[in-house]
Design an enzyme around this catalytic site. Structure first.
Site, PDB file in Angstrom:
ATOM      1  CG  PHE A 310      -1.893  -1.202   1.175  1.00 29.07           C
ATOM      2  CD1 PHE A 310      -2.942  -1.274   0.275  1.00 29.07           C
ATOM      3  CD2 PHE A 310      -1.674  -2.266   2.038  1.00 29.07           C
ATOM      4  CE1 PHE A 310      -3.782  -2.381   0.251  1.00 29.07           C
ATOM      5  CE2 PHE A 310      -2.507  -3.380   2.022  1.00 29.07           C
ATOM      6  CZ  PHE A 310      -3.565  -3.439   1.130  1.00 29.07           C
ATOM      7  CG  HIS A 311       4.323   1.785   1.043  1.00 29.34           C
ATOM      8  ND1 HIS A 311       5.425   1.174   1.619  1.00 29.34           N
ATOM      9  CD2 HIS A 311       3.463   2.041   2.053  1.00 29.34           C
ATOM     10  CE1 HIS A 311       5.226   1.067   2.930  1.00 29.34           C
ATOM     11  NE2 HIS A 311       4.037   1.580   3.212  1.00 29.34           N
TER      12      HIS A 311
END
Length: 372
Positions: A310-311
């Site tokens: 989730f980056h």
């Protein structure tokens, strides 16, 4: 907001020792530098388990200078085309409470007013597309009026791929965020761990530890496209994980390191006792192939356990979508300031980088306005 050795949780302590036993050296202690070896990492959680975000900064804001609208969804950016230029004048938003729509306009009499888009690497390109700025063919397919043909909107999005192995624990484990990281291959691969629990029956809680391998600087990239003209609909997002051979090869190296960590003395305590004084691990999900020389099997493990850290970033790159001052090319009074502008990953949680980007651009805008 940082982990320290005194507050190490059991699984993180064992992963740290396992990394060192597996040869991920040297031990660098606590450091913010991304250097090869094993280190204590910084965290967005404090030692009480409280996560800190940019929202914490609101209590330091002057309430006379900021209005925060909650439970609202921006549907598109508004523009004035009368002068022959495309000039942002505000946004359309819908209340998620009563369903009513509103025009929110900037001060038309001030040369200092502008719209700043900070909806993230998914929301910002989505809003530009919904507003008629992006690849003209894609916009026409959805009957969106093309205000500006900007082909790179939504392009070049990336997300560091994560593969992992999950070991069930024979004893209770507290929930534990990542506190240590092993960095190898000249910072091209990060090995991290965390622990968690889940209830697998009405009476039984299952405790587990995870070891993950992340490719922090992937070469694979994808594209964001609108799935509809409804801003509430999730756009079509494809990161094309592991499509570049470099990313897949790095993942394979990471799987081999994870296997070496599991084989260390530090992790043997997580075996379950069996018959005849034997003991064995219990894995949740795919098991790392025993034959470490079969790259095809290791590649399959990478794909089978693929997950997001989730980056994600990209979609409004500097140079192709915005200029060096973060203004959208060909549009007046509109900037993008968030993670969508980055062409490359920072390798770790991007929160601090994005917060400092906001401060940098904020100071830059103030300096610009002082010259007007």
């Amino acid at each position: 907001m940082s982990s320290n050795q005194k507050s190490f949780l059991p699984w993180n302590a064992d992963v740290r020792d396992g990394l060192l036993e597996a040869g991920v050296l040297p031990y660098n202690g606590y450091t913010l530098d991304h250097v090869d070896g094993t280190k204590i990492s910084a965290s967005t959680f404090d030692n009480n388990g409280t996560r800190h975000t940019a929202a914490d900064l609101l209590k330091y804001a002057n309430p006379k200078n900021i209005v925060v609208l909650l439970n609202s969804t921006v549907s598109k950016i508004l523009f004035n085309l009368e002068s022959g230029n495309i000039k942002a004048t505000g946004v359309d938003l819908t209340s998620d409470v009563d369903g009513l729509s509103y025009h929110v306009l900037i001060n038309q009499l001030s040369h200092k007013s502008e719209v700043i888009l900070s909806a993230g690497s998914i929301g910002s390109p989505q809003l530009l597309l919904l507003s008629g700025i992006g690849p003209s063919q894609q916009l026409r397919e959805l009957n969106i009026t093309v205000l500006l043909d900007l082909p790179s909107v939504g392009k070049g999005i990336q997300d560091p791929p994560l593969s992992s192995v999950i070991v069930e624990s024979p004893k209770p484990l507290p929930f534990g965020i990542t506190q240590v990281v092993g960095i190898v291959n000249d910072s091209q691969l990060y090995i991290e761990g965390l622990s968690f629990s889940q209830q697998n029956s009405t009476t039984n809680i299952q405790y587990s530890g995870l070891i993950g391998s992340k490719v922090p600087f992937p070469l694979s990239e994808g594209e964001l496209r609108l799935s509809s003209i409804n801003p509430q609909d999730t756009p079509s997002v494809r990161y094309n994980y592991l499509s570049d051979p470099f990313d897949l090869q790095e993942c394979i190296v990471g799987v081999k390191i994870m296997a070496n960590i599991i084989a260390t003395d530090s992790i043997q305590k997580y075996k379950f006792a069996g018959n005849n004084n034997s003991s064995t691990f219990r894995f949740l999900g795919p098991v790392i192939p025993q034959n470490q020389s079969n790259n095809e099997d290791l590649a399959k493990f990478c794909r089978d356990t693929l997950a997001s850290a989730f980056h994600f970033h990209g979609g409004c790159h500097i140079g192709s979508v915005i200029d060096k001052d973060h203004r959208v090319k060909g549009v007046d009074n509109l900037r993008v300031v968030d993670h969508s502008i980055f062409k490359d990953s920072q390798g770790t949680n991007p929160q601090a980088t994005i917060m400092m980007l906001g401060r940098y651009i904020g100071v830059h805008i103030v300096q610009e306005r002082m010259k007007l």
